[in-house]
Design an enzyme around this catalytic site. Structure first.
Site, mmCIF file in Angstrom:
data_model
loop_
_atom_site.group_PDB
_atom_site.id
_atom_site.type_symbol
_atom_site.label_atom_id
_atom_site.label_comp_id
_atom_site.label_asym_id
_atom_site.label_seq_id
_atom_site.Cartn_x
_atom_site.Cartn_y
_atom_site.Cartn_z
ATOM 1 N N PHE A 142 35.983 56.518 78.108
ATOM 2 C CA PHE A 142 35.614 55.246 77.475
ATOM 3 C C PHE A 142 36.807 54.339 77.183
ATOM 4 O O PHE A 142 36.797 53.151 77.546
ATOM 5 C CB PHE A 142 34.844 55.528 76.180
ATOM 6 C CG PHE A 142 34.416 54.296 75.434
ATOM 7 C CD1 PHE A 142 35.176 53.820 74.382
ATOM 8 C CD2 PHE A 142 33.264 53.611 75.792
ATOM 9 C CE1 PHE A 142 34.790 52.675 73.681
ATOM 10 C CE2 PHE A 142 32.861 52.469 75.102
ATOM 11 C CZ PHE A 142 33.637 51.995 74.045
ATOM 12 N N ASN A 143 37.826 54.808 76.497
ATOM 13 C CA ASN A 143 38.926 53.934 76.084
ATOM 14 C C ASN A 143 39.603 53.277 77.279
ATOM 15 O O ASN A 143 39.950 52.100 77.252
ATOM 16 C CB ASN A 143 39.977 54.711 75.276
ATOM 17 C CG ASN A 143 39.502 55.047 73.881
ATOM 18 O OD1 ASN A 143 38.635 54.375 73.335
ATOM 19 N ND2 ASN A 143 40.057 56.112 73.310
ATOM 20 N N ASP A 190 37.773 58.369 65.197
ATOM 21 C CA ASP A 190 38.927 57.607 64.696
ATOM 22 C C ASP A 190 39.062 57.836 63.190
ATOM 23 O O ASP A 190 40.165 57.942 62.657
ATOM 24 C CB ASP A 190 38.735 56.119 64.942
ATOM 25 C CG ASP A 190 38.545 55.766 66.396
ATOM 26 O OD1 ASP A 190 37.434 55.965 66.908
ATOM 27 O OD2 ASP A 190 39.519 55.313 67.024
ATOM 28 N N ASP A 223 39.656 52.185 66.945
ATOM 29 C CA ASP A 223 38.368 51.465 67.007
ATOM 30 C C ASP A 223 37.297 52.264 66.253
ATOM 31 O O ASP A 223 36.316 52.725 66.831
ATOM 32 C CB ASP A 223 37.952 51.226 68.467
ATOM 33 C CG ASP A 223 37.690 52.539 69.225
ATOM 34 O OD1 ASP A 223 36.853 52.506 70.163
ATOM 35 O OD2 ASP A 223 38.284 53.586 68.881
ATOM 36 N N THR A 271 44.008 55.113 69.659
ATOM 37 C CA THR A 271 42.786 55.908 69.878
ATOM 38 C C THR A 271 41.587 55.039 70.224
ATOM 39 O O THR A 271 40.443 55.457 70.068
ATOM 40 C CB THR A 271 42.457 56.755 68.632
ATOM 41 O OG1 THR A 271 42.191 55.865 67.531
ATOM 42 C CG2 THR A 271 43.592 57.697 68.283
ATOM 43 N N ASN A 324 34.437 51.058 70.167
ATOM 44 C CA ASN A 324 33.160 51.743 69.925
ATOM 45 C C ASN A 324 32.074 50.770 69.482
ATOM 46 O O ASN A 324 30.906 50.901 69.854
ATOM 47 C CB ASN A 324 33.341 52.822 68.855
ATOM 48 C CG ASN A 324 34.097 54.029 69.380
ATOM 49 O OD1 ASN A 324 33.829 54.487 70.491
ATOM 50 N ND2 ASN A 324 35.052 54.517 68.615
ATOM 51 N N HIS A 349 37.895 63.898 69.607
ATOM 52 C CA HIS A 349 38.882 63.268 70.482
ATOM 53 C C HIS A 349 40.135 62.798 69.705
ATOM 54 O O HIS A 349 41.233 63.273 69.936
ATOM 55 C CB HIS A 349 38.278 62.035 71.176
ATOM 56 C CG HIS A 349 37.008 62.265 71.910
ATOM 57 N ND1 HIS A 349 36.920 62.971 73.095
ATOM 58 C CD2 HIS A 349 35.736 61.856 71.629
ATOM 59 C CE1 HIS A 349 35.660 62.990 73.513
ATOM 60 N NE2 HIS A 349 34.927 62.327 72.650
ATOM 61 N N ASP A 350 39.947 61.830 68.832
ATOM 62 C CA ASP A 350 41.079 61.082 68.284
ATOM 63 C C ASP A 350 41.997 61.886 67.373
ATOM 64 O O ASP A 350 43.224 61.673 67.393
ATOM 65 C CB ASP A 350 40.559 59.830 67.567
ATOM 66 C CG ASP A 350 39.880 58.874 68.537
ATOM 67 O OD1 ASP A 350 39.061 58.050 68.100
ATOM 68 O OD2 ASP A 350 40.152 58.962 69.756
#
Ligand code: RIB
Ligand code: CA
Length: 312
Positions: free
Chosen positions: A168-169, A15, A10, A126, A40, A242-243
């Protein structure tokens, strides 16, 4: 040995760095397709951003697909406060040459897996897990074809980033996350506990700034923007990457420490919706369904990322 991979994302600045790392690694990864999901920012922007990023890496053969524009059950949520109005703020937005395939992402995932051998395809996810769960619901016979599902999502010690108890995800689509985490195939999960060990820093941005290529320049611009919100929130020097942890694991798994844990997703409580109950100490006696990443070699992670960015 080269690994066949489907990526679902996303975009999102982090990402983007994940995609840059993946596309810089053709010896290790055979990317069969990239799918966009609402997360996102709304789908019409994540799908556009995916195609922009495809142009930036010079991709001419990996197909791009648009997937689901809202979660399975819950009302959707976006994170412009973190990623900006466009989702990949920090670079100029342009109309990409790369075009979306007419095929829906969920159809692509189902068809690709149905035509694969058992245990052949790795899925990297992700964003919210809506596309992946939709494929599993549509055609459960795809499951044996999945080698492993590598997810950025969840939190244990770090609590949550969109609520006090959810990442979040997972929070955006907890019902999809529950389906994926309970699907019975190997899951490797990179939650906030490990992604909060790889915050960017001025030194990281300086190292990227020294790289003289289009991808590095885009990375620097996006990370400079992406860092502003989390730096203030966490009183840090940058933002957590993160991703890219998902692809870094595929390239150099020795950078990470994982532990087999039972992980369940809260899908009912209003207060803790999307919480990942990570049984790190095995107190439930329930089957371990997830390899939970809990530690990363920070320097090695950034050395890998920057070395791959230098290859463009
Ligand atoms: O909580 C962080 C995750 O949510 C990252 O994947 C970020 O891109 C957003 O999708
Ligand atoms: Ca993401």
């Amino acid at each position: 040995m080269q690994r066949k991979v489907i990526i679902d994302c996303d975009p999102g600045q982090d990402d983007a760095l994940m995609l840059f790392l993946a596309f810089a690694s053709p010896e290790e990864l055979n990317i069969l397709g990239v799918c966009a999901v609402a997360g996102n920012v709304p789908l019409e922007k994540t799908q556009r951003n995916m195609c922009i990023l495809s142009d930036i890496v010079g991709n001419e053969k990996v197909p791009m697909f648009a997937g689901r524009d809202k979660p399975l059950t819950n009302v959707g949520l976006t994170a412009e406060h973190v990623h900006g109005r466009d989702g990949i703020d920090g670079i100029d937005i342009f109309s990409p040459r790369t075009k979306l395939e007419p095929k829906d992402a969920v159809d692509f995932i189902v068809d690709t897996l149905l035509s694969a051998a058992d245990d052949e395809i790795t899925i990297v996810a992700t964003g919210p897990l809506t596309n992946i769960a939709s494929a599993i619901l549509r055609e459960p016979t795809i499951l044996p074809k999945i080698h492993e599902i590598v997810v950025m999502g969840g939190a244990m010690k770090e609590g949550g980033n969109i609520t006090p108890s959810a990442e979040f995800n997972i929070f955006v689509d907890p019902h999809a996350a529950k389906i994926v985490f309970e699907c019975g195939r190997p899951i490797v999960a990179f939650g906030l506990d490990v992604t909060h060990q790889v915050f960017t820093s001025p030194n990281v941005l300086e190292r990227i700034a020294k790289l003289d290529n289009r991808v590095a320049k885009a990375s620097h611009g996006m990370l400079a923007f992406f860092g502003r919100y989390d730096a203030q929130k966490y009183r840090a020097q940058g933002a957590p990457l993160h991703d890219p942890c998902t692809i870094a694991y595929l390239l150099q798994p020795e950078l990470f420490e994982l532990k087999s844990c039972n992980v369940r997703v809260e899908t009912d409580s209003e207060l803790t919706m999307g919480h990942t109950a990570v049984d790190f100490w095995g107190v439930t006696g329930l089957r371990a369904n997830v390899e939970w990443a809990h530690s990363v070699h920070r320097d090695g992670f950034f050395d890998l990322l920057i070395e791959r960015l230098s290859r463009y």
